[in-house]
Design a protein around this motif. Structure first.
Motif, PDB file in Angstrom:
ATOM      1  N   LYS A 139       0.839  -1.201   0.000  1.00 24.86           N
ATOM      2  CA  LYS A 139       0.000   0.000   0.000  1.00 24.86           C
ATOM      3  C   LYS A 139       0.878   1.257   0.000  1.00 24.86           C
ATOM      4  N   ARG A 173       2.512   1.624  -3.444  1.00 19.87           N
ATOM      5  CA  ARG A 173       1.553   2.132  -4.434  1.00 19.87           C
ATOM      6  C   ARG A 173       1.284   3.619  -4.233  1.00 19.87           C
ATOM      7  N   LYS A 174       1.201   4.032  -2.977  1.00 14.56           N
ATOM      8  CA  LYS A 174       0.956   5.449  -2.665  1.00 14.56           C
ATOM      9  C   LYS A 174       2.137   6.297  -3.139  1.00 14.56           C
ATOM     10  N   GLU A 204       4.263   5.532  -5.461  1.00 18.36           N
ATOM     11  CA  GLU A 204       4.257   5.483  -6.921  1.00 18.36           C
ATOM     12  C   GLU A 204       3.245   6.484  -7.492  1.00 18.36           C
ATOM     13  N   THR A 246       7.357  -0.060  -8.734  1.00 18.71           N
ATOM     14  CA  THR A 246       6.466  -0.980  -9.451  1.00 18.71           C
ATOM     15  C   THR A 246       6.919  -2.413  -9.244  1.00 18.71           C
ATOM     16  N   THR A 255       6.199  -3.477  -5.664  1.00 17.93           N
ATOM     17  CA  THR A 255       4.769  -3.740  -5.488  1.00 17.93           C
ATOM     18  C   THR A 255       4.397  -5.101  -6.068  1.00 17.93           C
ATOM     19  N   GLU A 256       4.897  -5.401  -7.259  1.00 21.99           N
ATOM     20  CA  GLU A 256       4.603  -6.692  -7.895  1.00 21.99           C
ATOM     21  C   GLU A 256       5.136  -7.847  -7.058  1.00 21.99           C
ATOM     22  N   GLU A 303       2.960  -8.226  -3.981  1.00 23.65           N
ATOM     23  CA  GLU A 303       1.662  -8.813  -4.312  1.00 23.65           C
ATOM     24  C   GLU A 303       1.771 -10.318  -4.550  1.00 23.65           C
TER      25      GLU A 303
END
Length: 120
Positions: free
Chosen positions: A37, A40-41, A43, A76, A79-80, A83
């Motif tokens: 989270k 992503r924020k 990014e 990115t 994050t990937e 996830e």
């Protein structure tokens, strides 16, 4: 645990172990979800600033200036990766939950048969 068969005692020990593993996995998943989270924020924030803006990242105790696009690419990728870890932990959580429920049913069944012995 008097009057409880060794098999049931073993199942109780197993269910306690599964419960501990489940707690650990849920905690790890929560940490990874928080990290994803945040990434992503960050990014999204980087996407909203101009390409000429200076971007700094913290590496240990040092802040370093880095290229905005490289930082976005790193976020990115991070994050990937997070996830994927979250999905893996969700699979483990599901499997352990299933095992927990199965053991719980077996223990319940065994204890009920001890309480109400069959009449011959």
């Amino acid at each position: 645990m008097n009057g409880v068969s060794p098999k049931v005692q073993n199942q109780i020990a197993m269910i306690q172990q599964v419960q501990q593993q489940l707690g650990t996995i849920i905690q790890q998943k929560s940490q990874f979800e928080m990290m994803a989270k945040e990434a992503r924020k960050a990014e999204a924030e980087l996407g909203s600033i101009s390409e000429e803006s200076e971007v700094y990242v913290t590496i240990g105790t040092v802040m370093m200036k880095q290229d905005r696009d490289k930082v976005i690419a790193d976020l990115t990728e991070k994050t990937e990766t997070l996830e994927l870890r979250i999905k893996s932990l969700e699979k483990q959580e599901k499997a352990l939950t299933s095992k927990f429920e199965q053991l719980q049913a077996q223990i319940k069944s065994a204890l009920e048969s001890v309480k109400t012995p069959s009449m011959n």
